[in-house]
Design an enzyme around this catalytic site. Structure first.
Site, mmCIF file in Angstrom:
data_model
loop_
_atom_site.group_PDB
_atom_site.id
_atom_site.type_symbol
_atom_site.label_atom_id
_atom_site.label_comp_id
_atom_site.label_asym_id
_atom_site.label_seq_id
_atom_site.Cartn_x
_atom_site.Cartn_y
_atom_site.Cartn_z
ATOM 1 N N LYS A 106 -10.383 -7.283 3.682
ATOM 2 C CA LYS A 106 -10.182 -5.920 4.168
ATOM 3 C C LYS A 106 -11.228 -5.644 5.252
ATOM 4 O O LYS A 106 -11.881 -4.603 5.290
ATOM 5 C CB LYS A 106 -10.305 -4.915 3.015
ATOM 6 C CG LYS A 106 -9.807 -3.505 3.362
ATOM 7 C CD LYS A 106 -8.321 -3.429 3.614
ATOM 8 C CE LYS A 106 -7.871 -1.993 3.856
ATOM 9 N NZ LYS A 106 -6.428 -1.902 4.215
ATOM 10 N N ASP A 163 -9.100 -10.902 -8.512
ATOM 11 C CA ASP A 163 -8.716 -10.433 -9.837
ATOM 12 C C ASP A 163 -7.342 -9.780 -9.784
ATOM 13 O O ASP A 163 -6.478 -10.002 -10.642
ATOM 14 C CB ASP A 163 -9.763 -9.446 -10.344
ATOM 15 C CG ASP A 163 -9.651 -9.183 -11.842
ATOM 16 O OD1 ASP A 163 -8.845 -9.856 -12.513
ATOM 17 O OD2 ASP A 163 -10.370 -8.305 -12.336
#
Length: 267
Positions: A106, A163
Site C-alpha cells: 500500500k 494474514d
C-alpha cells in the site's frame, strides 16, 4: 508440527503463534493454496503460494495509549526483514519453476514503510531475471484474486496483508480446513494448520484434519523426505477425489477419523 491454539480477543495472553515466531525467528510464513479434485470450490486450477513476513509490520505489537481514547500502533519495516522474505519468495519460485513473484503493498498511502518494502523487493528481483516481477496494491489485489486467481503465482507481502490475503486464498480452494502452513527460519521451522482451535467442536470427531495433514507434507519436504512427502500428498489427493473423505465444512458427512482412514487406505 503443531496444532492450532486459541488467542483471546481484545485482552489476555499474547498469541502463542506470534510468540513462537518471534522467539524462533520464523520470519517466513509460507501458505500454499491449491485446488484439489473432489473438494468443492468456486474455481479450478488455483495454485498460489503466499510468503508473509512474520516478525514485524503492525504485528510487532508496539502500541501506546497517548491520551484518553487515542491509541497509536507502530508499523515496523526494516531492510533486513524485507530482504530475507523477498529472497525466500524468489528462491522458492526459482526452485519450483514458478514464473512470477508479486509484491503486495500500500505504498501509494504508506510511502515510507511500504515504500521501503517495495524498494527492497524490487532490488531483490534483479538477482532473479528469469522470474517475472510484479507489484499489486493490496485492495486491488484482493479484487483481482476473486475475479481470476489464475493470474497470480507467488506472492510476497508484509505481515498484516499476508494474514488477510492468505485467508482469502484459502477461501478460493475450499476454506481454512484444507490449506497447510509453514513458518520457516534459518535454523528452525514450525508447521501448522492455519485454522483456529475451534473449541466448540472439540472432541466431536467432525473437524477437518486436512490442514494439519497437508502441513506435515510441507514438513517432510522441508527435511528432505521427498519420497514420503510425495506418497502422502498423492494419498491425500486420491482420498479427496474418491469423495469418501469430505467433512462437514465442505458439504460432506465424513468424520475426522474417516478422512484419516481414507488417506491411509490410499497409502
Amino acid at each position: 508440527l503443531k496444532g492450532p491454539t486459541t488467542t483471546p480477543v481484545g485482552g489476555g495472553h499474547v498469541s502463542a503463534n506470534v510468540r513462537l515466531r518471534r522467539e524462533l525467528d520464523l520470519y517466513a510464513s509460507v501458505r500454499p493454496a491449491t485446488t484439489m479434485e473432489g473438494i468443492p470450490c468456486r474455481y479450478e486450477g488455483v495454485d498460489l503460494v503466499l510468503f508473509r513476513e512474520n516478525t514485524e509490520g503492525l504485528y510487532a505489537g508496539l502500541e501506546n495509549q497517548v491520551s484518553q481514547g487515542v491509541v497509536v500502533s507502530i508499523k515496523v519495516v526494516t531492510e533486513k526483514a524485507t530482504d530475507r522474505i523477498a529472497k525466500a519468495a524468489f528462491e522458492y519460485a526459482r526452485k519450483h519453476g514458478r514464473k512470477t513473484v508479486t509484491a503486495v503493498h500500500k505504498a501509494n498511502i504508506m510511502k515510507l514503510g511500504d515504500g521501503l518494502f517495495l524498494d527492497r523487493v524490487h532490488e531483490m528481483a534483479k538477482d532473479y531475471p528469469e522470474i517475472q516481477y510484479d507489484q499489486a496494491i493490496i485492495d486491488a489485489c484482493c479484487m483481482r484474486l476473486v475475479k481470476d486467481p489464475g493470474q497470480f503465482d507467488v506472492f510476497v507481502m508484509e505481515n498484516l496483508y499476508g494474514d488477510i490475503v492468505s485467508d482469502l486464498c484459502a477461501g478460493l480452494v475450499g476454506g481454512l480446513g484444507v490449506v497447510p502452513g509453514a513458518n520457516i527460519g534459518d535454523d528452525v521451522a514450525v508447521f501448522e494448520a492455519v485454522h483456529g482451535s475451534a473449541p466448540d467442536i472439540a472432541g466431536k470427531g467432525i473437524a477437518n484434519p486436512l490442514g494439519l495433514i497437508k502441513s506435515s507434507v510441507l514438513m517432510l519436504e522441508h527435511i528432505g523426505e521427498l519420497s514420503a512427502a510425495e506418497r502422502l500428498a498423492d494419498g491425500i489427493a486420491r482420498a479427496m477425489k474418491s469423495g469418501k473423505a469430505i467433512t462437514g465444512d465442505l458439504g460432506g458427512d465424513a468424520s475426522t477419523s474417516d478422512v484419516a482412514k481414507a488417506i491411509i487406505a490410499e497409502l
